[in-house]
Design a protein around this motif. Structure first.
Motif, PDB file in Angstrom:
ATOM      1  N   PHE A  46       0.833  -1.199   0.000  1.00 16.97           N
ATOM      2  CA  PHE A  46       0.000   0.000   0.000  1.00 16.97           C
ATOM      3  C   PHE A  46       0.872   1.254   0.000  1.00 16.97           C
ATOM      4  CE2 PHE A  46      -2.402   3.419   1.912  1.00 16.97           C
ATOM      5  CZ  PHE A  46      -3.681   3.277   1.394  1.00 16.97           C
ATOM      6  N   ALA A  47       1.877   1.289   0.868  1.00 21.03           N
ATOM      7  CA  ALA A  47       2.750   2.466   0.955  1.00 21.03           C
ATOM      8  C   ALA A  47       3.485   2.707  -0.360  1.00 21.03           C
ATOM      9  CB  ALA A  47       3.753   2.277   2.089  1.00 21.03           C
ATOM     10  N   PHE A  48       3.907   1.638  -1.016  1.00 23.09           N
ATOM     11  CA  PHE A  48       4.633   1.747  -2.283  1.00 23.09           C
ATOM     12  C   PHE A  48       3.777   2.441  -3.344  1.00 23.09           C
ATOM     13  CE2 PHE A  48       5.940  -0.013  -6.420  1.00 23.09           C
ATOM     14  CZ  PHE A  48       7.280   0.320  -6.414  1.00 23.09           C
ATOM     15  N   ILE A  49       2.461   2.217  -3.306  1.00 21.34           N
ATOM     16  CA  ILE A  49       1.548   2.813  -4.284  1.00 21.34           C
ATOM     17  C   ILE A  49       1.046   4.179  -3.808  1.00 21.34           C
ATOM     18  CG2 ILE A  49      -0.643   2.496  -5.515  1.00 21.34           C
ATOM     19  CD1 ILE A  49      -0.229  -0.560  -5.042  1.00 21.34           C
ATOM     20  N   TYR A  50       0.729   4.277  -2.521  1.00 24.22           N
ATOM     21  CA  TYR A  50       0.036   5.450  -1.988  1.00 24.22           C
ATOM     22  C   TYR A  50       0.907   6.696  -1.942  1.00 24.22           C
ATOM     23  CZ  TYR A  50      -2.781   8.185   1.362  1.00 24.22           C
ATOM     24  OH  TYR A  50      -3.508   9.160   1.974  1.00 24.22           O
ATOM     25  N   TRP A  51       2.132   6.570  -1.450  1.00 27.28           N
ATOM     26  CA  TRP A  51       2.919   7.770  -1.201  1.00 27.28           C
ATOM     27  C   TRP A  51       3.288   8.536  -2.455  1.00 27.28           C
ATOM     28  CZ3 TRP A  51       1.999   9.629   3.140  1.00 27.28           C
ATOM     29  CH2 TRP A  51       1.851   8.805   4.263  1.00 27.28           C
ATOM     30  N   PRO A  52       3.647   7.881  -3.579  1.00 28.13           N
ATOM     31  CA  PRO A  52       3.850   8.670  -4.812  1.00 28.13           C
ATOM     32  C   PRO A  52       2.575   9.382  -5.271  1.00 28.13           C
ATOM     33  CG  PRO A  52       4.839   6.499  -5.017  1.00 28.13           C
ATOM     34  CD  PRO A  52       4.029   6.475  -3.767  1.00 28.13           C
ATOM     35  N   LEU A  72      -0.750  14.415  -5.485  1.00 30.97           N
ATOM     36  CA  LEU A  72      -1.920  15.155  -5.015  1.00 30.97           C
ATOM     37  C   LEU A  72      -1.510  16.503  -4.424  1.00 30.97           C
ATOM     38  CD1 LEU A  72      -4.929  15.401  -4.239  1.00 30.97           C
ATOM     39  CD2 LEU A  72      -4.393  14.108  -2.156  1.00 30.97           C
ATOM     40  N   LYS A  73      -0.477  16.532  -3.624  1.00 33.53           N
ATOM     41  CA  LYS A  73      -0.015  17.786  -3.023  1.00 33.53           C
ATOM     42  C   LYS A  73       0.442  18.766  -4.096  1.00 33.53           C
ATOM     43  CE  LYS A  73       2.365  17.597   0.792  1.00 33.53           C
ATOM     44  NZ  LYS A  73       3.399  17.251   1.809  1.00 33.53           N
ATOM     45  N   LEU A  74       1.108  18.261  -5.138  1.00 35.57           N
ATOM     46  CA  LEU A  74       1.550  19.127  -6.226  1.00 35.57           C
ATOM     47  C   LEU A  74       0.348  19.708  -6.976  1.00 35.57           C
ATOM     48  CD1 LEU A  74       4.542  17.055  -7.662  1.00 35.57           C
ATOM     49  CD2 LEU A  74       4.671  19.202  -6.381  1.00 35.57           C
ATOM     50  N   LYS A  75      -0.686  18.891  -7.186  1.00 35.40           N
ATOM     51  CA  LYS A  75      -1.889  19.365  -7.865  1.00 35.40           C
ATOM     52  C   LYS A  75      -2.588  20.444  -7.030  1.00 35.40           C
ATOM     53  CE  LYS A  75      -3.075  15.270 -10.641  1.00 35.40           C
ATOM     54  NZ  LYS A  75      -3.462  15.909 -11.913  1.00 35.40           N
ATOM     55  N   ASN A  76      -2.667  20.225  -5.708  1.00 37.17           N
ATOM     56  CA  ASN A  76      -3.276  21.237  -4.835  1.00 37.17           C
ATOM     57  C   ASN A  76      -2.492  22.552  -4.883  1.00 37.17           C
ATOM     58  OD1 ASN A  76      -5.370  19.610  -3.942  1.00 37.17           O
ATOM     59  ND2 ASN A  76      -4.304  18.934  -2.101  1.00 37.17           N
ATOM     60  N   ALA A  77      -1.177  22.433  -4.814  1.00 34.74           N
ATOM     61  CA  ALA A  77      -0.334  23.633  -4.828  1.00 34.74           C
ATOM     62  C   ALA A  77      -0.455  24.368  -6.165  1.00 34.74           C
ATOM     63  CB  ALA A  77       1.123  23.248  -4.571  1.00 34.74           C
ATOM     64  N   LYS A  78      -0.502  23.633  -7.261  1.00 39.37           N
ATOM     65  CA  LYS A  78      -0.646  24.248  -8.582  1.00 39.37           C
ATOM     66  C   LYS A  78      -1.980  24.973  -8.701  1.00 39.37           C
ATOM     67  CE  LYS A  78      -0.578  23.141 -13.525  1.00 39.37           C
ATOM     68  NZ  LYS A  78      -0.451  22.041 -14.528  1.00 39.37           N
TER      69      LYS A  78
END
Length: 263
Positions: A233-239, A244-250
């Motif tokens: 799960f972590a291997f898929i989720y964290w990237p 998501l954070k980059l999209k929010n910031a953009k």
């Protein structure tokens, strides 16, 4: 019905209550609403509910992930659009989840075609929403309540799930324990939860499939199965979360730019 309620908590029930209370209390003192949403979607409660229920991952687990997505949107629409106070909105969302879960629990076939079919649907829906949904950073907020009030309140909410865990069966694993807590703590930024849930829909089904295969085909211990599930799960989720954070910031930069030139 009453005989299926669980009033005699087992050690794993108490462990689940402790883990979710600790995570929920920590999220209450986080200011970043997106980080709160992360705390609500990492599968620590899901995994310990899997241990407490003692059943292999199946169709009910995959369907309950969809119900969790439904829950966050019910709360968001109820509170933001219909102006229902946050606590009644949360109760309505939880009640709908429990009603659907307890209704489907006896009739959902635990066959592999149904399980894999729902997992595929979850995965594709998660990708579609992640691509198409609007992005925006939420409003920072942390609880002003002292921890000696907040932690017992959260523990009381989580203990309520343990009472109905036999009625819920596999639907118990994705029950919005953390999401109900984060819904209250993020009541000024409910959109962050809704934007975060697609990540769980993408990573969760792959974790479910791995855990089912490890348990049913290899016969591994539940704790080993859970650990392997967490790693995948972590291997898929964290990237995805980084994206998501980059999209929010953009989106925020674009909004501020629009305000400067048109405000």
């Amino acid at each position: 019905m009453w005989q299926n309620l669980n009033f005699n908590f087992e050690p794993y029930d108490w462990l689940l209550i402790f883990m979710v209370t600790a995570l929920g209390t920590a999220s209450a003192y986080m200011k970043d609403p997106q980080l709160k949403a992360v705390a609500a979607t990492i599968p620590i409660p899901c995994g310990f509910a899997y241990i407490a229920v003692g059943l292999p991952m199946g169709a009910a687990n995959a369907i309950s992930a969809l119900l969790c997505l439904m829950y966050v949107h019910v709360v968001r629409i109820g509170h933001n659009k219909l102006h229902i106070p946050i606590v009644p909105a949360i109760i309505i969302g939880l009640a709908i989840f429990v009603l659907i879960g307890t209704t489907l629990q006896p009739i959902v076939p635990d066959s592999e075609p149904v399980f894999y079919g729902v997992c595929l649907f979850d995965f594709l829906l998660g990708i579609l929403i992640f691509i198409k949904q609007p992005y925006k950073s939420g409003v920072p907020y942390k609880t002003p309540l002292p921890v000696y009030i907040k932690a017992p309140a959260i523990a009381f909410v989580v203990a309520g799930l343990m009472v109905i865990k036999r009625l819920m069966g596999g639907f118990c694993t994705s029950f919005p324990m953390m999401n109900s807590i984060v819904s209250y703590e993020s009541r000024y930024s409910l959109g962050d939860q809704c934007r975060q849930l697609p990540l769980f829909l993408i990573a969760g089904p792959i974790m479910f499939i791995e855990m089912r295969l490890l348990e049913t085909r290899l016969g591994l211990n539940h704790w080993i199965v859970l650990l392997c599930g967490y790693i995948l799960f972590a291997f898929i989720y964290w990237p995805l979360n980084k994206r998501l954070k980059l999209k929010n910031a953009k989106a925020d930069r674009a909004y501020r730019h629009w305000v400067r030139h048109h405000g």
